[in-house]
Design a protein around this motif. Structure first.
Motif, PDB file in Angstrom:
ATOM      1  N   ILE A  49       0.709  -1.353  -0.039  1.00  0.00           N
ATOM      2  CA  ILE A  49       0.114  -0.577   0.027  1.00  0.00           C
ATOM      3  C   ILE A  49       0.542   1.187   0.182  1.00  0.00           C
ATOM      4  N   GLN A  50       1.774   1.304   0.718  1.00  0.00           N
ATOM      5  CA  GLN A  50       2.769   2.590   0.681  1.00  0.00           C
ATOM      6  C   GLN A  50       3.885   2.482  -0.579  1.00  0.00           C
ATOM      7  N   THR A  51       3.716   1.583  -0.996  1.00  0.00           N
ATOM      8  CA  THR A  51       4.508   1.577  -2.568  1.00  0.00           C
ATOM      9  C   THR A  51       3.812   2.296  -3.297  1.00  0.00           C
ATOM     10  N   LEU A  52       2.285   1.824  -3.162  1.00  0.00           N
ATOM     11  CA  LEU A  52       1.282   2.265  -5.070  1.00  0.00           C
ATOM     12  C   LEU A  52       0.325   3.547  -4.281  1.00  0.00           C
ATOM     13  N   ALA A  53       0.797   3.899  -3.329  1.00  0.00           N
ATOM     14  CA  ALA A  53       0.248   5.285  -2.624  1.00  0.00           C
ATOM     15  C   ALA A  53       0.298   5.754  -3.576  1.00  0.00           C
ATOM     16  N   PRO A  54       1.920   7.045  -3.748  1.00  0.00           N
ATOM     17  CA  PRO A  54       1.837   8.000  -4.705  1.00  0.00           C
ATOM     18  C   PRO A  54       1.430   7.594  -6.399  1.00  0.00           C
ATOM     19  N   LEU A  55       1.022   6.993  -6.291  1.00  0.00           N
ATOM     20  CA  LEU A  55       0.679   7.083  -7.583  1.00  0.00           C
ATOM     21  C   LEU A  55      -1.202   7.680  -7.979  1.00  0.00           C
ATOM     22  N   ALA A  56      -1.573   7.699  -6.718  1.00  0.00           N
ATOM     23  CA  ALA A  56      -2.155   8.495  -6.122  1.00  0.00           C
ATOM     24  C   ALA A  56      -3.690   7.452  -7.016  1.00  0.00           C
ATOM     25  N   ARG A  73     -12.024  -8.732   9.418  1.00  0.00           N
ATOM     26  CA  ARG A  73     -10.604  -8.953   8.972  1.00  0.00           C
ATOM     27  C   ARG A  73     -10.580  -7.387   7.071  1.00  0.00           C
ATOM     28  N   THR A  74     -11.890  -8.214   6.545  1.00  0.00           N
ATOM     29  CA  THR A  74     -11.583  -6.651   5.438  1.00  0.00           C
ATOM     30  C   THR A  74     -12.715  -5.397   6.134  1.00  0.00           C
ATOM     31  N   HIS A  75     -13.549  -5.208   7.511  1.00  0.00           N
ATOM     32  CA  HIS A  75     -13.893  -3.677   7.895  1.00  0.00           C
ATOM     33  C   HIS A  75     -12.136  -3.454   8.296  1.00  0.00           C
ATOM     34  N   ALA A  76     -11.729  -4.526   9.201  1.00  0.00           N
ATOM     35  CA  ALA A  76     -10.500  -3.834   9.731  1.00  0.00           C
ATOM     36  C   ALA A  76      -9.003  -3.164   8.713  1.00  0.00           C
ATOM     37  N   THR A  77      -9.030  -3.741   7.958  1.00  0.00           N
ATOM     38  CA  THR A  77      -8.339  -3.272   7.101  1.00  0.00           C
ATOM     39  C   THR A  77      -8.159  -1.758   6.309  1.00  0.00           C
ATOM     40  N   VAL A  78     -10.045  -1.663   6.131  1.00  0.00           N
ATOM     41  CA  VAL A  78     -10.395  -1.011   4.733  1.00  0.00           C
ATOM     42  C   VAL A  78     -10.494   0.132   5.959  1.00  0.00           C
ATOM     43  N   ALA A  79     -10.967  -0.111   7.275  1.00  0.00           N
ATOM     44  CA  ALA A  79     -11.090   0.923   8.521  1.00  0.00           C
ATOM     45  C   ALA A  79      -9.585   1.560   8.978  1.00  0.00           C
ATOM     46  N   ARG A  80      -8.449   0.805   8.653  1.00  0.00           N
ATOM     47  CA  ARG A  80      -7.271   1.196   8.954  1.00  0.00           C
ATOM     48  C   ARG A  80      -6.441   1.948   8.066  1.00  0.00           C
ATOM     49  N   ILE A  81      -7.095   1.874   6.371  1.00  0.00           N
ATOM     50  CA  ILE A  81      -6.673   3.191   5.410  1.00  0.00           C
ATOM     51  C   ILE A  81      -7.005   3.814   5.590  1.00  0.00           C
ATOM     52  N   LEU A  87      -5.727   7.553   1.283  1.00  0.00           N
ATOM     53  CA  LEU A  87      -6.113   6.979   0.165  1.00  0.00           C
ATOM     54  C   LEU A  87      -7.994   6.945   0.380  1.00  0.00           C
ATOM     55  N   ALA A  88      -9.141   5.868  -0.575  1.00  0.00           N
ATOM     56  CA  ALA A  88     -10.295   6.371  -0.675  1.00  0.00           C
ATOM     57  C   ALA A  88     -10.694   4.674  -0.987  1.00  0.00           C
ATOM     58  N   PRO A  89     -10.375   3.912   0.403  1.00  0.00           N
ATOM     59  CA  PRO A  89     -11.130   2.631  -0.206  1.00  0.00           C
ATOM     60  C   PRO A  89     -12.741   2.019  -0.213  1.00  0.00           C
ATOM     61  N   ALA A  90     -12.269   1.209  -0.495  1.00  0.00           N
ATOM     62  CA  ALA A  90     -13.998   0.603  -1.055  1.00  0.00           C
ATOM     63  C   ALA A  90     -13.158  -0.660  -1.002  1.00  0.00           C
ATOM     64  N   ALA A  91     -14.962  -1.370   0.121  1.00  0.00           N
ATOM     65  CA  ALA A  91     -15.091  -2.496   0.988  1.00  0.00           C
ATOM     66  C   ALA A  91     -15.948  -3.573  -0.095  1.00  0.00           C
ATOM     67  N   HIS A  92     -15.346  -4.582  -0.610  1.00  0.00           N
ATOM     68  CA  HIS A  92     -15.999  -5.491  -0.582  1.00  0.00           C
ATOM     69  C   HIS A  92     -17.012  -6.132   0.322  1.00  0.00           C
ATOM     70  N   LEU A  93     -18.112  -6.779  -0.886  1.00  0.00           N
ATOM     71  CA  LEU A  93     -19.324  -6.842  -0.012  1.00  0.00           C
ATOM     72  C   LEU A  93     -20.486  -7.731  -0.597  1.00  0.00           C
ATOM     73  N   THR A  94     -20.913  -9.036   0.189  1.00  0.00           N
ATOM     74  CA  THR A  94     -21.839  -9.797  -0.651  1.00  0.00           C
ATOM     75  C   THR A  94     -23.198 -10.198  -0.286  1.00  0.00           C
ATOM     76  N   CYS A  95     -23.257 -11.292  -0.679  1.00  0.00           N
ATOM     77  CA  CYS A  95     -25.198 -11.423  -0.643  1.00  0.00           C
ATOM     78  C   CYS A  95     -24.691 -12.542   0.350  1.00  0.00           C
ATOM     79  N   VAL A  96     -23.983 -13.484   0.242  1.00  0.00           N
ATOM     80  CA  VAL A  96     -23.292 -14.710   0.706  1.00  0.00           C
ATOM     81  C   VAL A  96     -23.600 -14.830   2.595  1.00  0.00           C
TER      82      VAL A  96
END
Length: 313
Positions: A49-56, A73-81, A87-96
């Motif tokens: 993330i730190q490597t790719l973030a400067p590419l905006a 874990r998804t929520h924790a990762t997104v919340a930390r971002i 960065l603008a995070p997008a959280a995946h979510l499913t119906c399952v």
């Protein structure tokens, strides 16, 4: 000396301007990550993330395991971002395996954490090999999920699409109809499953346009370093691996550095051909590694924003 037509064609290509010369850097990118399982994997993820973030990037998405198996874990990762980066995070979510009430609880927590972008998916069954079965009190498909999310809060929503047709779809037309339902329900864009031929994307883009769909279709790019793993994923999602690509990786099992070079070359050429066809937005499936995606972005003319600002000063 006599030359065949094929040799002349290859010579012409070799003498033309280099593939990546003088690109203006007008491409835009986004990156997908998955939530780490261990402390070591977390260190790898955050280094990437730190490597790719400067590419905006326009956004970075975080996947969601089958049956909600990575929900926390998804929520924790997104919340930390949100907390530690710009960065603008997008959280995946499913119906399952989730009721509408459970999904509302999850997405309200995302909204409260500052997340404004959801990647809405039907999702894979929690038990591999079994057909998808909606939760009795849940959403039946991604289109319903999109509509439900829009009713909860004004999220920016991305959905998935399949240039080579979803393996469960009755036909390519029914798959296209399903995409249209998701977009009509309120999705802002569709991100494609990965593919390895630019013509696959261009044909699909033309078909989408012919169906009257003008919403953005974002090509998903998977830089391949592990062919066996890629073959397994491709079999599950209906993506084809060209024979020429298999041949390029032959004999490289014990040569990881060479595999990286070959992988970067293949993916970079794919992106360059897409760029030549008018594509300016790319979504990279990073598998939590930065090297290949960063190299391809560099070849496309992207430079770290901080470095670009300093050069212009």
């Amino acid at each position: 000396m006599n030359f065949t037509l094929n040799q002349l064609e290859e010579a012409r290509r070799a003498l033309d301007a280099p593939l990546f010369a003088n690109l203006s850097g007008d491409a835009h990118v986004s990156f997908e990550f998955f939530p780490p399982k261990t402390e070591k994997m977390e260190q790898t993820l955050w280094s990437s993330i730190q490597t790719l973030a400067p590419l905006a990037p326009r956004f970075v998405s975080v996947t969601y395991g089958a049956g909600g198996s990575t929900r926390e874990r998804t929520h924790a990762t997104v919340a930390r971002i949100v907390k530690e980066t710009d960065l603008a995070p997008a959280a995946h979510l499913t119906c399952v395996d989730a009721s509408k009430a459970e999904i509302e609880e999850v997405v309200r927590a995302y909204w409260d954490a500052g997340v404004r972008h959801i990647v809405a998916l039907r999702g894979d069954p929690s038990e591999p090999g079994k057909p998808f079965a909606p939760h009795p009190d849940g959403y039946a498909n991604a289109a319903e999920l999109v509509a439900g999310l829009k009713a909860i809060a004004p999220f920016d929503i991305s959905v998935a699409t399949y240039p080579e047709t979803h393996p469960e779809a009755a036909s390519s037309q029914t798959d296209l109809d399903n995409l249209k339902r998701k977009l009509d329900a309120g999705a802002s864009r569709a991100i494609t499953q990965f593919f390895f031929s630019p013509d696959t994307f261009f044909r699909f883009r033309d078909k989408v346009a012919a169906a009257g769909i003008s919403t953005e279709i974002l090509p998903g790019i998977l830089p391949v370093s592990n062919v066996a793993q890629t073959r397994k994923i491709a079999a599950m999602c209906g993506a084809s691996i060209p024979s020429w690509m298999d041949q390029l990786f032959e004999g490289l099992d014990d040569h990881p550095a060479t595999r990286q070079l070959v992988a970067a070359t293949i993916s970079a050429e794919l992106c360059r051909r897409l760029y030549a066809g008018g594509v300016r937005n790319f979504h990279f499936y990073t598998l939590n590694r930065a090297e290949l995606s960063y190299a391809i972005c560099h070849l496309l003319g992207l430079r770290p924003q901080t470095a670009a600002k300093e050069a212009a000063a």
